[in-house]
Write a protein that holds these residues in place. Sequence first.
Motif, PDB file in Angstrom:
ATOM      1  N   ARG A  99       0.875  -1.177   0.000  1.00 24.51           N
ATOM      2  CA  ARG A  99       0.000   0.000   0.000  1.00 24.51           C
ATOM      3  C   ARG A  99       0.902   1.213   0.000  1.00 24.51           C
ATOM      4  N   PHE A 107      -8.125  -3.883   4.533  1.00 22.28           N
ATOM      5  CA  PHE A 107      -8.989  -4.067   3.369  1.00 22.28           C
ATOM      6  C   PHE A 107      -8.169  -4.364   2.117  1.00 22.28           C
ATOM      7  N   THR A 108      -8.583  -5.367   1.349  1.00 24.08           N
ATOM      8  CA  THR A 108      -7.837  -5.717   0.141  1.00 24.08           C
ATOM      9  C   THR A 108      -7.800  -4.563  -0.846  1.00 24.08           C
ATOM     10  N   TYR A 109      -8.897  -3.806  -0.939  1.00 25.02           N
ATOM     11  CA  TYR A 109      -8.963  -2.738  -1.933  1.00 25.02           C
ATOM     12  C   TYR A 109      -8.010  -1.580  -1.625  1.00 25.02           C
ATOM     13  N   ASP A 112      -2.271  -1.530  -3.312  1.00 28.12           N
ATOM     14  CA  ASP A 112      -2.107  -1.146  -4.710  1.00 28.12           C
ATOM     15  C   ASP A 112      -1.364  -2.175  -5.555  1.00 28.12           C
ATOM     16  N   TRP A 114       0.257  -6.293  -5.843  1.00 31.27           N
ATOM     17  CA  TRP A 114       0.100  -7.661  -5.350  1.00 31.27           C
ATOM     18  C   TRP A 114       1.109  -8.592  -5.999  1.00 31.27           C
TER      19      TRP A 114
END
Length: 124
Positions: A99, A107-109, A112, A114
Amino acid sequence: QVQLVESGGGLVQAGGSLRLSCVASGRTLSSYVMGWFRQAPGKEREFVATISGSEGVTYYVPSVKGRFTISVDNAKNTVYLHMTSLKPEDAAVYYCAARTAGDIVTFTYAYDFWGQGTQVTVSS
């Protein structure tokens, strides 16, 4: 931009240990909040642990607290997830995520970047 590559997954017996690694390239990890997530077959991706790259503040999902440890080696630009006392319910594909700004979050969302994931299998 940062590229993330996980490794260290495998098959382990219940009660055993594994250490997952996530090597980052592109930017130093101290610029990011790093997280580990997991996804079991038929289930949504879920948060496991997170650490702020600059301050080392950590947070864990209650089901792994005391068994898993997240850490960062800024010299190696690598984040680790040391897993002990593994249970069959810990079996999943584990993903590393980054992130770019802000506080540690679950939260996964909010993440940015992965990695591709590494499989952890726990036999009973």
